[in-house]
Scaffold this motif. Structure first.
Motif, mmCIF file in Angstrom:
data_model
loop_
_atom_site.group_PDB
_atom_site.id
_atom_site.type_symbol
_atom_site.label_atom_id
_atom_site.label_comp_id
_atom_site.label_asym_id
_atom_site.label_seq_id
_atom_site.Cartn_x
_atom_site.Cartn_y
_atom_site.Cartn_z
ATOM 1 N N ASN A 1 0.843 -1.190 0.000
ATOM 2 C CA ASN A 1 0.000 0.000 0.000
ATOM 3 C C ASN A 1 0.885 1.250 0.000
ATOM 4 O OD1 ASN A 1 -1.418 2.253 1.588
ATOM 5 N ND2 ASN A 1 -3.095 0.856 1.115
ATOM 6 N N PRO A 2 0.557 2.290 -0.794
ATOM 7 C CA PRO A 2 1.368 3.517 -0.830
ATOM 8 C C PRO A 2 1.616 4.134 0.549
ATOM 9 C CG PRO A 2 -0.281 3.564 -2.557
ATOM 10 C CD PRO A 2 -0.589 2.355 -1.717
ATOM 11 N N ASN A 3 0.655 4.031 1.455
ATOM 12 C CA ASN A 3 0.831 4.597 2.798
ATOM 13 C C ASN A 3 1.874 3.825 3.604
ATOM 14 O OD1 ASN A 3 -1.312 6.742 2.831
ATOM 15 N ND2 ASN A 3 -2.578 4.981 2.322
ATOM 16 N N LYS B 1 -3.087 7.783 6.096
ATOM 17 C CA LYS B 1 -3.503 7.254 4.785
ATOM 18 C C LYS B 1 -3.780 8.370 3.768
ATOM 19 C CE LYS B 1 -5.615 3.187 6.967
ATOM 20 N NZ LYS B 1 -4.352 2.556 7.189
ATOM 21 N N SER B 2 -2.826 9.305 3.666
ATOM 22 C CA SER B 2 -2.997 10.432 2.742
ATOM 23 C C SER B 2 -2.419 10.165 1.352
ATOM 24 C CB SER B 2 -2.310 11.698 3.318
ATOM 25 O OG SER B 2 -2.871 12.006 4.581
ATOM 26 N N PHE B 3 -1.587 9.113 1.235
ATOM 27 C CA PHE B 3 -0.950 8.820 -0.044
ATOM 28 C C PHE B 3 -1.870 7.972 -0.932
ATOM 29 C CE2 PHE B 3 2.782 9.309 2.817
ATOM 30 C CZ PHE B 3 3.336 10.419 2.202
ATOM 31 N N ARG B 4 -1.616 8.046 -2.245
ATOM 32 C CA ARG B 4 -2.394 7.215 -3.151
ATOM 33 C C ARG B 4 -1.503 6.565 -4.199
ATOM 34 N NH1 ARG B 4 -3.871 10.223 -7.885
ATOM 35 N NH2 ARG B 4 -3.069 12.354 -7.842
ATOM 36 N N MET C 1 6.089 13.023 6.396
ATOM 37 C CA MET C 1 5.799 11.863 5.532
ATOM 38 C C MET C 1 5.172 10.739 6.354
ATOM 39 S SD MET C 1 6.717 11.886 2.173
ATOM 40 C CE MET C 1 7.271 10.247 1.740
ATOM 41 N N MET C 2 5.728 10.485 7.534
ATOM 42 C CA MET C 2 5.208 9.421 8.389
ATOM 43 C C MET C 2 3.778 9.748 8.850
ATOM 44 S SD MET C 2 7.015 7.568 11.662
ATOM 45 C CE MET C 2 8.343 6.961 10.648
ATOM 46 N N TYR C 3 3.562 11.009 9.200
ATOM 47 C CA TYR C 3 2.223 11.463 9.611
ATOM 48 C C TYR C 3 1.207 11.210 8.494
ATOM 49 C CZ TYR C 3 -1.580 14.746 10.611
ATOM 50 O OH TYR C 3 -2.810 15.315 10.825
ATOM 51 N N ASN C 4 1.571 11.552 7.275
ATOM 52 C CA ASN C 4 0.669 11.352 6.132
ATOM 53 C C ASN C 4 0.444 9.880 5.834
ATOM 54 O OD1 ASN C 4 -0.138 13.950 4.412
ATOM 55 N ND2 ASN C 4 1.808 14.323 5.405
ATOM 56 N N ALA D 1 9.847 7.281 5.409
ATOM 57 C CA ALA D 1 10.143 8.217 6.499
ATOM 58 C C ALA D 1 11.134 7.610 7.495
ATOM 59 C CB ALA D 1 8.854 8.606 7.210
ATOM 60 N N SER D 2 10.972 6.327 7.811
ATOM 61 C CA SER D 2 11.864 5.640 8.766
ATOM 62 C C SER D 2 13.289 5.549 8.224
ATOM 63 C CB SER D 2 11.332 4.236 9.060
ATOM 64 O OG SER D 2 10.007 4.289 9.528
ATOM 65 N N ILE D 3 13.426 5.159 6.941
ATOM 66 C CA ILE D 3 14.744 5.044 6.325
ATOM 67 C C ILE D 3 15.396 6.414 6.182
ATOM 68 C CG2 ILE D 3 15.964 4.435 4.176
ATOM 69 C CD1 ILE D 3 15.239 2.001 5.869
#
Length: 276
Positions: A96-98, A273-276, A266-269, A105-107
């Motif tokens: 999933n993109p999210n 689930k803000s990414f698509r 990025m992690m927050y988004n 974000a972690s890397i």
């Protein structure tokens, strides 16, 4: 047309920031495309991989000519990174993109930490009968007019770390240069100049392996990838010239703070689930 121009200017900024921090343009390109332009995550990764190939290729030629890059070490470790990149690119298509956003974000945070750490300059002698001698993972490099000899150590742990670095490159569309340098510098005890230049040579080859899979899936869109590639190359060139007259340590600290904030966003988004 106006969106392409804005994207091009954004890519120049990404290349500039990437070259000044040593983290590469991909760490800026992915957030720029996904959060700034609303580009789907997989298309953003495809465009970023193309930019990685472009920026790596230009710098790699110069480093090989100067005698810093160890081609034999690089080609041996490419077995690990390309294998990892193919696995990472295949896994990316299933995630999933999210989830990818959270991993990215972690890397990114790990990369910032590794980039800020002090870099001891190793110079290990060849051990007779060792695996490194059998594989010829040694060489010399110019340092202030003198040729200095060195040899690799801990080849197997370094090889496995390289496979992980390749997987992250294929999964996230970044060069994973910090992870490659971690493998060669910290684990294999290669001199820092050799580690960084050999890593730069390898980044492009690794990106090609995973980019082919993204291309086959139709996730590399020329109208996105082309301005990103040109912009990042231009930005990297400007950055390389700026770096010569800049206070590197202060720059890296400042941009590390910026990139840390970006990775948290990025992690927050990703969690929301803000990414698509």
């Amino acid at each position: 047309m106006s969106e392409i121009i804005i994207l091009f200017l954004g890519a120049i900024s990404a290349g500039l920031l990437g070259s000044l921090t040593g983290l590469g343009g991909g760490v800026i390109i992915i957030p720029l495309l996904t959060l700034g332009f609303g580009v789907p995550m997989h298309y953003a990764i495809g465009a970023s991989l193309i930019s990685v190939i472009g920026t790596s290729s230009g710098a790699a030629v110069a480093f090989v000519k100067e005698g810093f890059t160890n081609m034999r070490v690089g080609m041996f470790l490419e077995i690990a990174t390309t294998s990892g990149a193919i696995i990472g690119a295949l896994v990316s298509g299933m995630l999933n993109p999210n989830t990818i956003g959270i991993i990215f974000a972690s890397i990114l945070l790990l990369t910032v930490i590794l980039n800020l750490k002090g870099k001891p300059d190793h110079q290990q002698p060849i051990i007779k009968g060792s695996l490194e001698e059998k594989l010829k993972l040694y060489g010399n490099f110019p340092d202030k007019g003198v040729l200095k000899s060195y040899s690799a150590r801990n080849t197997i742990p370094g090889f496995l770390m390289m496979m992980f670095a390749g997987a992250m490159s294929g999964l996230l569309g970044i060069g994973s240069g910090a992870l490659k340098v971690l493998a060669m510098d910290n684990m294999m005890k290669l001199p820092f100049k050799v580690s960084t230049t050999t890593s730069n040579f390898m980044i492009g080859v690794t990106a090609v392996a995973s980019a082919l899979i993204y291309f086959q899936r139709g996730e590399i869109i020329p109208v996105i990838a082309a301005p990103v590639l040109i912009g990042v190359v231009v930005g990297s060139f400007i950055g390389s010239k700026t770096l010569m007259v800049s206070k590197t340590k202060k720059l890296k600290t400042f941009f590390a703070i910026v990139i840390t904030i970006l990775s948290i966003y990025m992690m927050y988004n990703g969690i929301n689930k803000s990414f698509r």
